[in-house]
Design a protein around this motif. Structure first.
Motif, PDB file in Angstrom:
ATOM      1  N   VAL A  32       0.856  -1.190   0.000  1.00 50.70           N
ATOM      2  CA  VAL A  32       0.000   0.000   0.000  1.00 50.70           C
ATOM      3  C   VAL A  32       0.891   1.239   0.000  1.00 50.70           C
ATOM      4  O   VAL A  32       1.804   1.353   0.813  1.00 50.70           O
ATOM      5  N   PHE A  33       0.642   2.149  -0.924  1.00 50.50           N
ATOM      6  CA  PHE A  33       1.316   3.444  -0.966  1.00 50.50           C
ATOM      7  C   PHE A  33       0.289   4.505  -0.625  1.00 50.50           C
ATOM      8  O   PHE A  33      -0.838   4.465  -1.118  1.00 50.50           O
ATOM      9  N   GLU A  34       0.667   5.469   0.216  1.00 51.05           N
ATOM     10  CA  GLU A  34      -0.249   6.542   0.615  1.00 51.05           C
ATOM     11  C   GLU A  34       0.423   7.879   0.373  1.00 51.05           C
ATOM     12  O   GLU A  34       1.610   8.050   0.640  1.00 51.05           O
ATOM     13  N   GLY A  35      -0.356   8.828  -0.123  1.00 46.96           N
ATOM     14  CA  GLY A  35       0.159  10.168  -0.334  1.00 46.96           C
ATOM     15  C   GLY A  35      -0.970  11.181  -0.368  1.00 46.96           C
ATOM     16  O   GLY A  35      -2.130  10.864  -0.104  1.00 46.96           O
ATOM     17  N   VAL A  36      -0.618  12.412  -0.690  1.00 47.40           N
ATOM     18  CA  VAL A  36      -1.593  13.499  -0.797  1.00 47.40           C
ATOM     19  C   VAL A  36      -1.302  14.271  -2.080  1.00 47.40           C
ATOM     20  O   VAL A  36      -0.160  14.636  -2.341  1.00 47.40           O
ATOM     21  N   ILE A  37      -2.343  14.502  -2.873  1.00 48.40           N
ATOM     22  CA  ILE A  37      -2.236  15.306  -4.087  1.00 48.40           C
ATOM     23  C   ILE A  37      -3.310  16.382  -4.013  1.00 48.40           C
ATOM     24  O   ILE A  37      -4.496  16.084  -3.888  1.00 48.40           O
ATOM     25  N   ASP A  38      -2.898  17.632  -4.083  1.00 55.62           N
ATOM     26  CA  ASP A  38      -3.837  18.769  -3.988  1.00 55.62           C
ATOM     27  C   ASP A  38      -4.779  18.621  -2.801  1.00 55.62           C
ATOM     28  O   ASP A  38      -6.000  18.738  -2.925  1.00 55.62           O
ATOM     29  N   ASN A  39      -4.217  18.322  -1.639  1.00 51.37           N
ATOM     30  CA  ASN A  39      -4.962  18.173  -0.378  1.00 51.37           C
ATOM     31  C   ASN A  39      -5.978  17.031  -0.392  1.00 51.37           C
ATOM     32  O   ASN A  39      -6.920  17.023   0.400  1.00 51.37           O
ATOM     33  N   THR A  40      -5.817  16.085  -1.289  1.00 56.63           N
ATOM     34  CA  THR A  40      -6.687  14.912  -1.340  1.00 56.63           C
ATOM     35  C   THR A  40      -5.850  13.667  -1.076  1.00 56.63           C
ATOM     36  O   THR A  40      -4.824  13.455  -1.724  1.00 56.63           O
ATOM     37  N   LYS A  41      -6.294  12.863  -0.104  1.00 55.06           N
ATOM     38  CA  LYS A  41      -5.597  11.613   0.177  1.00 55.06           C
ATOM     39  C   LYS A  41      -5.723  10.686  -1.023  1.00 55.06           C
ATOM     40  O   LYS A  41      -6.770  10.615  -1.670  1.00 55.06           O
ATOM     41  N   CYS A  43      -4.390   6.576  -2.270  1.00 58.21           N
ATOM     42  CA  CYS A  43      -3.703   5.317  -1.969  1.00 58.21           C
ATOM     43  C   CYS A  43      -3.649   4.461  -3.220  1.00 58.21           C
ATOM     44  O   CYS A  43      -4.598   4.431  -4.008  1.00 58.21           O
ATOM     45  N   PHE A  44      -2.521   3.798  -3.379  1.00 60.00           N
ATOM     46  CA  PHE A  44      -2.351   2.772  -4.400  1.00 60.00           C
ATOM     47  C   PHE A  44      -2.103   1.478  -3.640  1.00 60.00           C
ATOM     48  O   PHE A  44      -1.299   1.447  -2.723  1.00 60.00           O
ATOM     49  N   TYR A  45      -2.790   0.412  -4.017  1.00 64.73           N
ATOM     50  CA  TYR A  45      -2.575  -0.846  -3.324  1.00 64.73           C
ATOM     51  C   TYR A  45      -2.648  -2.006  -4.308  1.00 64.73           C
ATOM     52  O   TYR A  45      -3.279  -1.912  -5.356  1.00 64.73           O
ATOM     53  N   SER A  46      -1.957  -3.091  -3.946  1.00 68.22           N
ATOM     54  CA  SER A  46      -1.928  -4.255  -4.809  1.00 68.22           C
ATOM     55  C   SER A  46      -1.625  -5.506  -3.977  1.00 68.22           C
ATOM     56  O   SER A  46      -0.882  -5.447  -3.007  1.00 68.22           O
ATOM     57  N   ARG A  47      -2.202  -6.618  -4.395  1.00 66.29           N
ATOM     58  CA  ARG A  47      -1.821  -7.922  -3.830  1.00 66.29           C
ATOM     59  C   ARG A  47      -0.685  -8.438  -4.699  1.00 66.29           C
ATOM     60  O   ARG A  47      -0.850  -8.687  -5.884  1.00 66.29           O
ATOM     61  N   THR A  72       0.500  -8.036 -11.347  1.00 70.88           N
ATOM     62  CA  THR A  72       0.858  -6.923 -10.474  1.00 70.88           C
ATOM     63  C   THR A  72       0.375  -5.622 -11.092  1.00 70.88           C
ATOM     64  O   THR A  72       0.978  -5.102 -12.019  1.00 70.88           O
ATOM     65  N   SER A  73      -0.737  -5.146 -10.598  1.00 73.22           N
ATOM     66  CA  SER A  73      -1.272  -3.847 -10.987  1.00 73.22           C
ATOM     67  C   SER A  73      -1.808  -3.196  -9.724  1.00 73.22           C
ATOM     68  O   SER A  73      -2.134  -3.875  -8.757  1.00 73.22           O
ATOM     69  N   TYR A  74      -1.880  -1.897  -9.732  1.00 68.38           N
ATOM     70  CA  TYR A  74      -2.291  -1.171  -8.534  1.00 68.38           C
ATOM     71  C   TYR A  74      -3.680  -0.578  -8.703  1.00 68.38           C
ATOM     72  O   TYR A  74      -4.002  -0.026  -9.754  1.00 68.38           O
ATOM     73  N   ASP A  83      -5.616   3.152   7.120  1.00 69.91           N
ATOM     74  CA  ASP A  83      -6.603   2.512   7.988  1.00 69.91           C
ATOM     75  C   ASP A  83      -7.849   2.103   7.212  1.00 69.91           C
ATOM     76  O   ASP A  83      -8.429   1.048   7.460  1.00 69.91           O
ATOM     77  N   ASP A  84      -8.268   2.948   6.270  1.00 67.99           N
ATOM     78  CA  ASP A  84      -9.439   2.620   5.455  1.00 67.99           C
ATOM     79  C   ASP A  84      -9.171   1.396   4.581  1.00 67.99           C
ATOM     80  O   ASP A  84     -10.050   0.546   4.403  1.00 67.99           O
ATOM     81  N   ILE A  85      -7.965   1.299   4.031  1.00 67.40           N
ATOM     82  CA  ILE A  85      -7.606   0.146   3.204  1.00 67.40           C
ATOM     83  C   ILE A  85      -7.617  -1.125   4.056  1.00 67.40           C
ATOM     84  O   ILE A  85      -8.168  -2.149   3.663  1.00 67.40           O
ATOM     85  N   ILE A  86      -7.032  -1.049   5.245  1.00 70.68           N
ATOM     86  CA  ILE A  86      -6.982  -2.215   6.125  1.00 70.68           C
ATOM     87  C   ILE A  86      -8.386  -2.642   6.563  1.00 70.68           C
ATOM     88  O   ILE A  86      -8.696  -3.824   6.633  1.00 70.68           O
ATOM     89  N   GLU A  87      -9.253  -1.697   6.830  1.00 68.93           N
ATOM     90  CA  GLU A  87     -10.609  -2.032   7.263  1.00 68.93           C
ATOM     91  C   GLU A  87     -11.468  -2.566   6.121  1.00 68.93           C
ATOM     92  O   GLU A  87     -12.268  -3.467   6.320  1.00 68.93           O
ATOM     93  N   SER A  88     -11.301  -2.013   4.910  1.00 73.78           N
ATOM     94  CA  SER A  88     -12.200  -2.357   3.803  1.00 73.78           C
ATOM     95  C   SER A  88     -11.627  -3.380   2.825  1.00 73.78           C
ATOM     96  O   SER A  88     -12.353  -4.237   2.338  1.00 73.78           O
ATOM     97  N   ILE A  89     -10.353  -3.274   2.504  1.00 74.34           N
ATOM     98  CA  ILE A  89      -9.770  -4.103   1.452  1.00 74.34           C
ATOM     99  C   ILE A  89      -9.077  -5.346   2.008  1.00 74.34           C
ATOM    100  O   ILE A  89      -9.180  -6.430   1.463  1.00 74.34           O
TER     101      ILE A  89
END
Length: 104
Positions: A32-41, A43-47, A72-74, A83-89
């Motif tokens: 999981v990669f997390e960042g902020v772009i223009d004040n918007t959270k 995330c990129f994630y992949s199994r 392998t794609s994100y 936390d949202d990724i862990i709870e939902s994905i």
């Protein structure tokens, strides 16, 4: 961007009722990669890996089978964090989720 790696382990098949020596489980690895772009959270994630482990001798020896169909794609999500990724994905309600990110 922050990077975190998680492993999720869950039973693929519960023990056979008449033979408690035979069971199998799956171990999936997620990045999981997390960042902020223009004040918007964002995330990129992949199994990135999935391994099936099976034992027929009560856990003394395991056979491993890699899932070779993984691509392998994100996936991209906006407005969420780790936390949202862990709870939902990658929820832990059906297995164990553990962070294995290496500290630099």
């Amino acid at each position: 961007m922050k990077k975190r790696v998680f492993k999720k382990t869950y039973p693929a098949q519960y023990m056979y009722p008449e033979n408690t020596d035979v069971y199998q489980y799956v171990e999936d690895t997620y990045i999981v990669f997390e960042g902020v772009i223009d004040n918007t959270k964002i995330c990129f994630y992949s199994r990135t890996a999935s391994v099936l482990r099976k034992t027929t001798d009560g856990g003394k020896n395991y056979e491993e089978e890699q899932d070779s169909s993984l691509v392998t794609s994100y996936f991209t999500t906006l407005g969420v964090d780790f936390d949202d990724i862990i709870e939902s994905i990658i929820p832990s309600n059906d297995g164990m989720v553990k962070e294995i990110t290496e500290k630099l």
